[in-house]
Design an enzyme around this catalytic site. Structure first.
Site, PDB file in Angstrom:
ATOM      1  N   CYS A  54       0.819  -1.212   0.000  1.00 12.96           N
ATOM      2  CA  CYS A  54       0.000   0.000   0.000  1.00 12.96           C
ATOM      3  C   CYS A  54       0.858   1.270   0.000  1.00 12.96           C
ATOM      4  O   CYS A  54       1.503   1.565  -0.994  1.00 12.96           O
ATOM      5  CB  CYS A  54      -0.991  -0.064   1.157  1.00 12.96           C
ATOM      6  N   HIS A  58      -3.535  -4.979   1.505  1.00 12.06           N
ATOM      7  CA  HIS A  58      -2.866  -5.199   2.793  1.00 12.06           C
ATOM      8  C   HIS A  58      -2.834  -6.680   3.158  1.00 12.06           C
ATOM      9  O   HIS A  58      -3.722  -7.156   3.870  1.00 12.06           O
ATOM     10  CB  HIS A  58      -3.605  -4.442   3.911  1.00 12.06           C
ATOM     11  N   GLU A  63      -1.145  -8.187   5.269  1.00 15.29           N
ATOM     12  CA  GLU A  63      -0.898  -8.415   6.701  1.00 15.29           C
ATOM     13  C   GLU A  63      -2.186  -8.379   7.521  1.00 15.29           C
ATOM     14  O   GLU A  63      -2.181  -8.733   8.691  1.00 15.29           O
ATOM     15  CB  GLU A  63       0.114  -7.380   7.240  1.00 15.29           C
TER      16      GLU A  63
HETATM   17  N1  GLN Z   1      -3.432   6.405   0.382  1.00 14.33           N
HETATM   18  C1  GLN Z   1      -2.352   6.252   1.316  1.00 14.33           C
HETATM   19  C2  GLN Z   1      -1.130   7.040   0.871  1.00 14.33           C
HETATM   20  O1  GLN Z   1      -1.160   7.694  -0.103  1.00 14.33           O
HETATM   21  C3  GLN Z   1      -2.003   4.799   1.442  1.00 14.33           C
HETATM   22  C4  GLN Z   1      -3.121   4.051   2.116  1.00 14.33           C
HETATM   23  C5  GLN Z   1      -2.668   2.859   2.904  1.00 14.33           C
HETATM   24  O2  GLN Z   1      -1.464   2.593   3.090  1.00 14.33           O
HETATM   25  N2  GLN Z   1      -3.627   2.153   3.444  1.00 14.33           N
HETATM   26  O3  GLN Z   1      -0.119   7.009   1.533  1.00 14.33           O
END
Ligand code: GLN
Length: 198
Positions: free
Chosen positions: A86, A177, A179
């Site tokens: 992410c 995610h 995890e």
């Molecule tokens: N949208 C977030 C960012 O730009 C990332 C979201 C997340 O890690 N759940 O950092």
């Protein structure tokens, strides 16, 4: 076999990754030494690294001010595994198209930061991932959209015709995610796959 696993812990979801890496390592008969990384000097001791979700602008800024960014680049440059999830994917990318993110350019993809999030804030989907036997329960939270991949990048999974899991050499990155479920197969694939250098 001993294994030192480092989790980038300057900001974001750390403890879930710790549980996942322990479970993945145990599957290989390994009891890992897991380190939380907030300062420079720890990455060089690590065999594998994880860069979690959180806020990519904050994570990337702290990596730079702490001098951890160059250590991660050296780790990956030497062919050592990194799992980036992410916000970690955004930070690892070649171009997050947002000047507030100081990206590490470890992964030849470009990113549209909160694109999935704008459509649907968070959702879970069963995902077919290359190398895994059966669907993976993928949790998306304000997920980044991978909008272009370089020629050396393998797409491991797609959702809505969009890549959501990719591999570039020793780096595996997901816009979801892994995890946040009890399924540690993505950690296993990213950090213990002997075929990763192919
Ligand atoms: N949208 C977030 C960012 O730009 C990332 C979201 C997340 O890690 N759940 O950092």
């Amino acid at each position: 076999m001993t294994l030192t696993a480092g989790i980038i812990a300057v900001q974001g979801d750390v403890s879930e990754h710790e549980t996942a890496i322990r479970r993945a390592a145990n599957r290989h008969g390994v009891d890992p030494d897991v380190r939380e990384i907030r300062t420079s000097g720890v990455v060089p001791d690590c065999d594998v690294l994880l860069m979690p979700g959180g806020e990519s602008t904050t994570i990337s800024r702290l990596l730079q001010t702490q001098g951890i960014d160059e250590e991660i680049e050296t780790h990956v440059g030497a062919g050592n595994p990194l799992l980036a999830t992410c916000a970690g994917l955004i930070v690892a990318s070649r171009d997050p198209k947002d000047e507030r993110v100081r990206s590490l350019d470890l992964l030849d993809v470009t990113i549209d930061r909160n694109a999935f999030g704008r459509q649907r804030d968070s959702f879970e989907a069963p995902l077919g991932i290359t190398g895994l036997d059966g669907p993976f329960p993928a949790v998306f939270i304000r997920a980044p959209l991978i909008d272009a991949v370089g020629s050396g990048v393998s797409v491991l999974a797609e959702w809505d015709d969009t890549p959501v899991a990719v591999r570039d050499g020793p780096v595996v990155a997901t816009s979801f995610h892994p995890e946040l479920t009890s399924d540690m197969r993505v950690h296993d694939l990213a950090l213990f796959d002997a075929e990763r250098s192919e």
